[in-house]
Structure formats: structure tokens, C-alpha cells
Design a protein around this motif. Structure first.
Motif, PDB file in Angstrom:
ATOM      1  N   TRP A   1       1.126  -0.870   0.384  1.00 12.85           N
ATOM      2  CA  TRP A   1       0.006  -0.218  -0.104  1.00 12.85           C
ATOM      3  C   TRP A   1       0.565   0.990   0.187  1.00 12.85           C
ATOM      4  N   SER A   2       0.632   2.457  -1.075  1.00 14.80           N
ATOM      5  CA  SER A   2       1.390   3.446  -0.784  1.00 14.80           C
ATOM      6  C   SER A   2       1.300   4.261   1.172  1.00 14.80           C
TER       7      SER A   2
ATOM      8  N   GLU B   1       3.051   1.774   8.801  1.00 11.84           N
ATOM      9  CA  GLU B   1       2.288   1.692  10.317  1.00 11.84           C
ATOM     10  C   GLU B   1       3.381   2.137  11.113  1.00 11.84           C
ATOM     11  N   THR B   2       4.338   1.137  11.179  1.00  9.25           N
ATOM     12  CA  THR B   2       5.324   0.848  12.837  1.00  9.25           C
ATOM     13  C   THR B   2       6.729   1.463  12.074  1.00  9.25           C
TER      14      THR B   2
ATOM     15  N   GLU C   1       6.774  -3.195   5.044  1.00 11.25           N
ATOM     16  CA  GLU C   1       5.541  -4.117   5.125  1.00 11.25           C
ATOM     17  C   GLU C   1       4.972  -4.721   3.475  1.00 11.25           C
ATOM     18  N   GLY C   2       3.777  -4.566   3.177  1.00  9.77           N
ATOM     19  CA  GLY C   2       3.748  -4.266   2.014  1.00  9.77           C
ATOM     20  C   GLY C   2       4.364  -6.310   1.147  1.00  9.77           C
ATOM     21  N   GLY C   3       4.432  -7.576   2.126  1.00 12.88           N
ATOM     22  CA  GLY C   3       5.029  -9.011   1.863  1.00 12.88           C
ATOM     23  C   GLY C   3       3.879  -9.744   1.298  1.00 12.88           C
TER      24      GLY C   3
ATOM     25  N   TRP D   1      -6.028  -0.379  10.518  1.00 12.01           N
ATOM     26  CA  TRP D   1      -4.286  -0.931   9.578  1.00 12.01           C
ATOM     27  C   TRP D   1      -4.161   0.416   8.105  1.00 12.01           C
ATOM     28  N   ARG D   2      -3.901   1.135   7.720  1.00 14.33           N
ATOM     29  CA  ARG D   2      -3.754   2.320   6.762  1.00 14.33           C
ATOM     30  C   ARG D   2      -5.178   2.600   7.122  1.00 14.33           C
ATOM     31  N   ASP D   3      -5.765   4.059   7.677  1.00 14.09           N
ATOM     32  CA  ASP D   3      -7.032   3.751   8.230  1.00 14.09           C
ATOM     33  C   ASP D   3      -8.467   3.194   7.579  1.00 14.09           C
TER      34      ASP D   3
END
Length: 293
Positions: free
Chosen positions: A124-125, A129-130, A135-137, A199-201
Motif C-alpha cells: 500500500w502507498s 504503520e510502525t 510492510e507489503g509482502g 491498518w492504513r485508516d
């Protein structure tokens, strides 16, 4: 009135239980691989991520009986180190005709927070978050799970590919939801517990979900004492708990509008975020053992 095709059952009749603390991230301790079980044979398998950065410990519990003609139904458990520490031989004995596959990491800890954060989150763009936790895998992990881990264990253990269930908690539930979103026919049943909808709003809840080709069951679960702690401030209030439940119920309503998704939402009385993990596992066993979407 919602038809069975778009059913949404709000199941809140479970007996109340004391709230449980978030499971610790310390050593996992002995689990089913070490203790064994009278009804299942437990074996351990090793896998490596495509980039060579994460090593997976996969424990498989196979019924000791002769498999049916089309193979055993199966339950895939994310955060497998923790799951196979929580589950007991008695839990396995309650589902003697169900195979379990616990997908964890090569660590003696209950959770590998860096690895699970990467594997269980979509691309995600924006920044993670932490900070310090890439992230992103999820796409790469899903390719490993569906293209390597699952086919190999299906052949080894005579598993029925049409009767597979996947369970995940928190970030694991985020991965379960992302798999439902991108490849809904990958599993017959999805059990996302306490999904990280913050997560990501709320990106995963707002994303479009594809309709599966065949009926698929989605068994959402959430504790009634869950609220995200962001550090500092007052403890969560009853309104915070109610808001968490409302978000999961709203997600269930949204998913139920998707053709061929059979959705139910279970509220786990007295359970915190960590308690929902523990309480949901025996329920997931029963759901996976049922012969229906």
C-alpha cells in the motif's frame, strides 16, 4: 430479509469468559510438535521465502486414520508457533478427521513480529504503520503459501484442496482478508479474527472484494473487549469496545453483499484482543471440520 446466499448471522450466544491479556511475545514453549497427540501424527517441514529472508517452520497434524477418497479437510493456521502452543491434544481429538497446518517461523518465540508484519500486510502507498517494520509482502507470501507450501503438503498428507480453511488473528486476519479480496476461491472458508481494520485508516475494509466462483464462507470474529491502544491516554472505554465491534459488523454487512459470500460474525464475550486469539482457535477447528461453506 437477507437470503442464505447473503446470510449474515450475528452469533453472540457463546458463554462469557474472563478477559485474557495479549499473548506474550516470549518463548513459545512446548507445543503439539513436542507433546504429540493420540489422534494425529505431527510432522515438521521447512520452507524459505523467495527472497531468502524468512524461514518458515510448518507443523502438520495429520489424522492417523485412513484418509477419505478425496483427502482430508484442512485448516491452515497463521502465526503457527503460537497456534500450536495454544492448541492441545484434546483439541485435536475433538476433530479426528481434520488436518491442521500451522505456518510459523524459524524462531523459538511465539511471534516473529518483523516477519509477520511484512508477510501479512498488502502493498500500500505511504510509510509503514510502525517505523522499522517493513510492510507489503502479502502477495509474495501468498504465492509461497498457495504455490509451494500448500501443494506439497496436500500431496504429502492427502488433503482435499476443495475443503481448505484459513485462520488468522490481527495482522494474520488482515492477510486472510487480503486473500479473500484478491483470490476468493483459494479457500473454501476464511476465519479472520480481530482483523487489524485500523491498518492504513481502514484500507482493507474500503477495498473492493471479488465474488468467488463458488460459495465461500467467511467467519468473522471479534472480542467484545477489544480496542486499539496507541500509547498513553486513558484506558479503553465501553464506547471504544462498542466501536470495534461495530467496525467488524459493518465489514460483515459489506461482505455479505458480495455474491456467493456466506458471512457470519461472532462476538466473543469477555475477550480482549489477545483473548480472541485463544478463544477463536477451538471454534475455527469446528468450523473447518464442518462439511459446508
Amino acid at each position: 430479509m437477507i437470503s442464505r446466499r447473503h446470510a449474515l448471522a450475528m452469533l453472540t450466544s457463546l458463554p462469557a469468559a474472563p478477559a485474557l491479556a495479549q499473548p506474550g511475545t516470549g518463548p513459545a514453549g512446548p507445543g503439539l510438535f513436542e507433546t504429540g497427540a493420540t489422534t494425529h501424527s505431527v510432522t515438521r517441514h521447512a520452507f524459505l521465502s523467495a527472497d531468502g529472508q524468512r524461514r518458515y517452520r510448518v507443523d502438520m497434524a495429520m489424522p492417523k486414520q485412513r484418509p477419505p477418497g478425496r483427502g482430508w479437510p484442512s485448516l491452515y493456521l497463521l502465526d503457527g508457533n503460537a497456534a500450536f502452543t495454544i492448541l492441545t491434544p484434546a483439541d485435536l481429538a475433538s476433530v479426528p478427521n481434520l488436518a491442521l497446518v500451522a505456518i510459523g517461523y524459524e524462531t523459538e518465540q511465539r511471534f516473529d513480529n518483523l516477519a509477520r508484519t511484512f508477510d501479512y500486510t498488502p502493498s500500500w502507498s505511504g510509510p509503514p504503520e510502525t517505523p522499522g517494520r517493513p510492510e507489503g509482502g502479502s502477495a509474495a507470501f501468498r504465492e509461497l503459501l498457495l504455490g509451494d507450501i500448500r501443494p506439497r503438503l496436500e500431496r504429502l498428507g492427502r488433503l482435499n484442496p476443495k475443503k481448505a480453511t484459513i485462520w488468522g488473528h490481527s495482522y494474520g486476519a488482515l492477510f486472510v482478508m487480503d486473500t479473500l479480496r484478491t483470490d476468493p476461491d483459494a479457500f473454501r472458508t476464511y476465519v479472520p479474527v480481530s482483523p487489524s481494520l485500523w491498518w492504513r485508516d481502514g484500507a482493507i475494509a474500503a477495498a473492493p472484494f471479488r465474488s468467488p466462483r463458488h460459495s465461500v464462507r467467511v467467519a468473522l470474529m471479534v472480542g467484545d473487549r477489544e480496542a486499539r491502544r496507541t500509547g498513553g491516554g486513558a484506558p479503553p472505554s465501553l464506547d471504544d469496545f462498542a466501536a470495534s465491534i461495530a467496525r467488524v459488523r459493518a465489514l460483515g454487512e459489506s461482505l455479505a453483499a458480495t455474491p456467493r459470500l456466506i458471512v457470519d460474525v461472532t462476538v466473543l464475550p469477555g475477550q480482549s484482543h489477545g483473548g480472541a486469539l485463544t478463544t477463536s482457535l477451538p471454534l475455527a477447528l469446528r468450523i473447518a471440520a464442518e462439511d459446508r461453506p
